[in-house]
Design a protein around this motif. Structure first.
Motif, mmCIF file in Angstrom:
data_model
loop_
_atom_site.group_PDB
_atom_site.id
_atom_site.type_symbol
_atom_site.label_atom_id
_atom_site.label_comp_id
_atom_site.label_asym_id
_atom_site.label_seq_id
_atom_site.Cartn_x
_atom_site.Cartn_y
_atom_site.Cartn_z
ATOM 1 N N VAL A 139 0.839 -1.207 0.000
ATOM 2 C CA VAL A 139 0.000 0.000 0.000
ATOM 3 C C VAL A 139 0.874 1.256 0.000
ATOM 4 O O VAL A 139 0.641 2.208 -0.744
ATOM 5 C CB VAL A 139 -0.936 -0.002 1.230
ATOM 6 N N GLN A 178 -0.014 5.251 -0.882
ATOM 7 C CA GLN A 178 -1.145 5.419 0.020
ATOM 8 C C GLN A 178 -0.679 5.183 1.443
ATOM 9 O O GLN A 178 0.361 4.577 1.676
ATOM 10 C CB GLN A 178 -2.267 4.432 -0.330
ATOM 11 N N GLY A 201 -9.135 4.445 -4.914
ATOM 12 C CA GLY A 201 -7.835 4.009 -5.416
ATOM 13 C C GLY A 201 -7.407 2.722 -4.755
ATOM 14 O O GLY A 201 -6.724 1.905 -5.361
ATOM 15 N N LEU A 202 -7.818 2.512 -3.497
ATOM 16 C CA LEU A 202 -7.519 1.233 -2.858
ATOM 17 C C LEU A 202 -8.715 0.317 -3.077
ATOM 18 O O LEU A 202 -9.799 0.579 -2.574
ATOM 19 C CB LEU A 202 -7.254 1.420 -1.373
ATOM 20 N N SER A 203 -8.524 -0.745 -3.837
ATOM 21 C CA SER A 203 -9.648 -1.608 -4.143
ATOM 22 C C SER A 203 -9.708 -2.753 -3.154
ATOM 23 O O SER A 203 -8.770 -3.015 -2.417
ATOM 24 C CB SER A 203 -9.519 -2.139 -5.565
ATOM 25 N N MET A 236 -7.144 -5.685 -2.262
ATOM 26 C CA MET A 236 -6.131 -5.635 -1.211
ATOM 27 C C MET A 236 -6.334 -6.784 -0.234
ATOM 28 O O MET A 236 -5.376 -7.380 0.249
ATOM 29 C CB MET A 236 -6.288 -4.283 -0.482
#
Lengths: 375, 321
Positions: free
Chosen positions: A32, A37, A323-325, A328
Motif C-alpha cells: 500500500v 497510500q 484508489g484502494l480496491s 487488497m
C-alpha cells in the motif's frame, strides 16, 4: 542436525499465527505504501468498515458464516491428512440441492424449509466431495487434483443448470426463480435491531453449531480418533485395524457437506434464489481460515471472524480511500496462506531456538525430544 | 465441413493450445523434479500482467516479454523458497501464489492504470504480431498442402512457434542430457541423487526456475500476443487445464503436446459449436468445457490407463533425519 524441542502449545497455536499474520499485514502495508497510500489509514478504513456499527458488523458476521463452514471443511479433511481444495465446487453445487428443495417448499414456514435445505445442501456438497474421496480411497487418485478438477466441473454444471433449467421464462438474468418470503431464513436484524437489515441470518447459528459439532467429532468420538490416527500415520492406523479407505470416504463426505452449508447461507439466507458464482471463492478463504486457526474450531472461529472483517472492511475500503480496491484483501489473504501455510518454516526454528534457551535441558536419560516438524 | 472450416478450427486449436502447452511443459519440469506446482495459473497471470504493463508503458514488446518472464521467475523463486528451502507444503504454496497473483494484478492494475484493472490497449509495436513463414503466400494457391501450410502452420505469432519448439527441446533435455537424467532422478529418488553428491536443492531450484521461465512465456502470450493488454483474471483457469494436461500426458513432453492440442481443440470446438445442433441434439457448451477435467479425473481414476506421478513429488527433501 540438532534436534529442536517442539514449541510450547500456546506459542504454537497463538504466537506463531500472530507473528505470521503480522508479517502478512506488514508486507501488505508495504505494498500500500509503495503505491503512495497510507497503510495506517487503509487499516483504519478496514477496521471501521468491519466493526464501525451494527450494519458493518452484521455484514462481517455474514461473511464469517461462510468462512466458518469452508474453514471447517478444510480442517476436517486436514485432520485425516487430506487436503480438500474443492470447497468452492462443493459449496457451489450444493446450491442445486438447496434450491431444489427450497422452491417447492417455499410457502411452508422457514423452520420447515431450513432443516430440509441443510440436509439437501449437505447431501449434494457431500456427494461432490465423496467422489474424489472414493477415487482417492479405492483408485489412488490424488484428492487434491481431483477436487481441483471437480471445482471446474461443478462450475460448468451450475452454469448449465441455472441458465438452461432453473431460469424461469422471461427472465434475462441467469438466476433461478425467487423463493417466496415465507420460505426465507429470517435475518438476525429481525430479532436484534442493531444489525439493521444486513445479510447475517440464522445460518450463523448453524455455523456455531457446526463448530461445536466438529470439535466433539474430532476429539471426543471414536471416529474422530480414527481419522486423526489416519492423518498422523496411515500405516499405523491401518495396522491398528482401521479401514483407511472407509475413513477417507466418510471424511471427504463430511468435509463437502460442511462446505455445502455455504449454499444454505447464500441461497435461503441471503439471495433467496440461485445465482451464478455466489461462492465468490469462499472455499479458498477456507484454506486460509483453517491454516490460521490451526484446524481447531476455536481457532477457526476467530480466523473466520478475522477474514469476515477483512472482506467487509475491504468492501468499505474502496469508498473511504478511492484508489484502494477490495482486492487488497485478497492480497492479505494470500500472504496469510503463504506465511502461515507454506513458509511456516521461516519462524518456527528460530522460535524453537529462542524457547530452547529458556527451557531446562532435557535429562540425558529422558527420551529424546521429538525433532522439529520433519516429514 | 469443408476444408476452410476445418482449417480455421485447427488454426484456433493451435492458438488456444499454445498457452496450455507452455504452462504444461513448465509444470513438467517442476513436477518431474519432485515439486508439485498448482501455482501455474498464478505465475501465468502475474506474467501476463507484468508483460502488458511494461509493454504498454515502454511501447516495446521485448521489454514486455522480459518483464513478464521476470515477474514469473521471481514468483517461482518465492515458491521455491517456500517449497524447497523452507520445506513448506508445496500445494499450499501454489494456492498462495495463485491468490497473490489474482489479488495483486487487479489491485495494482486499478491503481496504476485506473481502467478498472485493465492495462491500456497495446499498439501493434508493443505486441507480437502474426508472422508469415517463408513462401506461405506463394504456396497458398496449392490445394490442400499449400493451404495447410499457409493457413495452419504459417501466420502465428512468435510465442506459438516457441511453444511447439519447446516440445522437442524438453524431450531432448529430459531424456538425452545429464541434467535431464538428474532432474528425473530427483523427482523419483532424491536420496540417490544426494548420495551421488549432487545437490537436490540446486536441481529443484533450477527446475522451478525453468517452470517460471515457461510460465512467463505463457503469460506473455495471453496479454501481449493473443490479446492486446491485460484484463482481470485473463488466464481464466488455463493453468489448471495445463495441470490436467500434464497429468493426462503422464508427465511426458510429447504426449503433453498432443494432450494440449486435444484440450485446445475442445476449446476451439466449444467456441464454434455455440448453439449449433449436431444430429438434432444441442450439445451444451458447458459439457465440452468440462470435458478436459472429466477426462483427467477418469484417467486419474485408472479407468483409461493409469497416471502415476513422480514418486518423490510433493515432499520436501530433508538431508538428515
Amino acid at each position: 542436525m540438532s534436534t529442536l524441542r517442539p514449541l510450547p502449545r500456546w506459542a504454537d497455536i497463538l504466537l506463531l499465527p500472530i507473528i505470521n499474520l503480522a508479517l502478512a499485514f506488514i508486507v501488505s502495508g508495504i505494498v500500500v505504501f509503495s503505491i503512495g497510500q497510507n497503510p495506517l489509514a487503509a487499516l483504519e478504513a478496514i477496521v471501521g468498515g468491519a466493526f464501525g456499527n451494527g450494519y458493518n458488523f452484521g455484514y462481517t458476521l455474514y461473511y464469517s458464516t461462510n468462512f466458518i463452514f469452508t474453514g471447517l471443511a478444510v480442517a476436517v479433511a486436514a485432520h485425516a491428512g487430506l487436503f480438500n481444495i474443492g470447497g468452492n465446487g462443493q459449496a457451489y453445487i450444493a446450491g442445486l440441492g438447496v434450491i431444489l428443495v427450497a422452491l417447492p417448499m417455499q410457502f411452508m414456514p422457514w423452520w420447515l424449509t431450513f432443516p430440509v435445505a441443510i440436509l439437501a445442501g449437505a447431501a449434494v456438497g457431500g456427494f461432490w466431495a465423496f467422489i474424489p474421496g472414493w477415487l482417492q480411497a479405492k483408485r489412488g487418485s490424488h484428492v487434491v487434483i481431483t477436487t481441483i478438477m471437480f471445482n471446474f466441473i461443478a462450475a460448468a454444471i451450475m452454469v448449465y443448470m441455472v441458465v438452461n433449467v432453473l431460469k424461469p421464462d422471461g427472465v434475462m438474468a441467469p438466476e433461478s426463480a425467487m423463493i417466496a418470503p415465507e420460505g426465507r431464513m429470517p435475518k438476525l436484524g429481525a430479532f436484534i435491531p442493531w444489525f439493521k437489515n444486513t445479510d447475517v441470518n440464522f445460518t450463523l447459528l448453524l455455523a456455531l453449531a457446526c463448530l461445536v459439532g466438529v470439535y466433539i467429532l474430532i476429539w471426543h468420538t471414536r471416529f474422530g480418533y480414527a481419522m486423526r490416527a489416519l492423518g498422523h500415520n496411515p500405516t499405523a492406523s491401518n495396522y491398528a485395524g482401521m479401514s483407511n479407505s472407509r475413513i477417507i470416504m466418510i471424511v471427504m463426505t463430511l468435509s463437502g457437506a460442511l462446505a455445502g452449508m455455504v449454499a444454505v447461507n447464500q441461497v435461503v439466507g441471503v439471495q433467496y434464489r440461485l445465482v451464478l458464482d455466489y461462492v465468490a471463492d469462499a472455499g479458498f478463504v477456507g484454506i486460509a481460515v483453517a491454516l490460521m486457526g490451526r484446524n481447531h474450531p476455536v481457532g477457526i472461529l476467530f480466523a473466520a471472524l478475522l477474514f469476515g472483517a477483512l472482506y467487509q472492511g475491504g468492501n468499505e475500503l474502496q469508498y473511504v480511500i478511492p484508489g484502494l480496491s477490495k482486492e487488497m484483501v485478497v492480497v492479505i489473504q494470500a500472504l496469510v496462506i503463504l506465511f502461515t501455510g507454506a513458509m511456516e518454516g521461516m519462524f518456527r526454528p528460530g522460535l524453537q531456538r529462542m524457547f530452547g534457551l529458556f527451557a531446562p535441558a532435557p535429562k540425558p536419560d529422558a527420551p529424546p525430544a521429538v525433532a522439529a516438524k520433519e516429514s | 465441413m469443408d476444408l476452410v472450416i476445418i482449417l480455421s478450427t485447427l488454426d484456433a486449436t493451435i492458438r488456444l493450445s499454445t498457452p496450455l502447452l507452455l504452462a504444461c511443459l513448465a509444470g513438467l519440469y517442476s513436477e518431474r523434479a519432485g515439486v508439485f506446482d498448482i501455482g501455474l495459473e498464478g505465475k501465468m497471470l502475474a506474467a501476463a500482467f507484468g508483460a502488458a504493463a511494461v509493454a504498454a508503458v515502454t511501447n516495446n514488446v521485448w521489454l514486455g516479454l522480459l518483464a513478464g518472464v521476470g515477474v514469473s521467475l521471481s514468483t517461482s523463486a518465492l515458491q521455491g523458497a517456500a517449497a524447497i528451502t523452507l520445506k513448506g507444503n508445496q500445494l499450499i504454496a501454489g494456492v498462495a501464489i495463485n491468490m497473490l497473483a489474482a489479488g495483486l494484478t487487479t489491485f495494482l492494475g486499478i491503481q496504476w492504470f485506473a481502467q478498472g484493472g485493465r492495462t491500456p490497449a497495446l499498439t501493434p509495436d508493443s505486441r507480437f504480431g502474426n508472422m508469415t513463414l517463408p513462401f506461405a503466400d506463394e504456396l497458398a494457391g496449392v490445394p490442400v498442402l499449400g493451404q495447410i501450410y499457409s493457413e495452419l502452420i504459417s501466420g502465428h505469432n512468435l510465442l506459438v512457434y516457441i511453444a511447439f519448439l519447446a516440445v522437442p527441446i524438453t524431450w531432448f533435455v529430459l531424456y538425452r542430457t545429464r541434467f535431464g537424467l538428474r532432474l528425473r532422478a530427483v523427482g523419483e529418488n532424491p536420496k540417490a541423487v544426494d548420495t551421488a553428491g549432487i545437490s537436490v536443492i540446486a536441481l529443484r531450484y533450477q527446475a522451478v526456475l525453468i517452470t517460471g521461465l515457461l510460465c512467463g512465456l505463457a503469460g506473455a502470450f495471453f496479454s501481449i500476443a493473443q490479446g492486446s493488454g491485460f484484463g482481470n483474471n485473463m488466464t481464466a483457469g488455463k493453468g489448471f487445464i495445463a495441470l490436467a494436461a500434464l497429468i493426462f500426458a503422464k508427465w511426458k513432453p510429447v504426449p503433453a503436446m498432443f494432450t494440449c492440442l486435444l484440450f485446445g481443440f475442445l476449446d476451439a470446438l466449444q467456441i464454434r459449436l455455440q448453439n449449433t445442433d449436431i444430429f438434432g441434439v444441442t450439445v451444451p457448451v458447458q459439457a465440452i468445457q468440462a470435458l478436459p477435467y472429466i477426462l483427467t479425473v477418469v484417467l486419474l481414476a485408472g479407468f483409461i490407463g493409469k497416471a502415476v506421478g513422480p514418486k518423490a513429488g510433493g515432499v520436501a527433501y530433508t538431508k538428515e533425519r
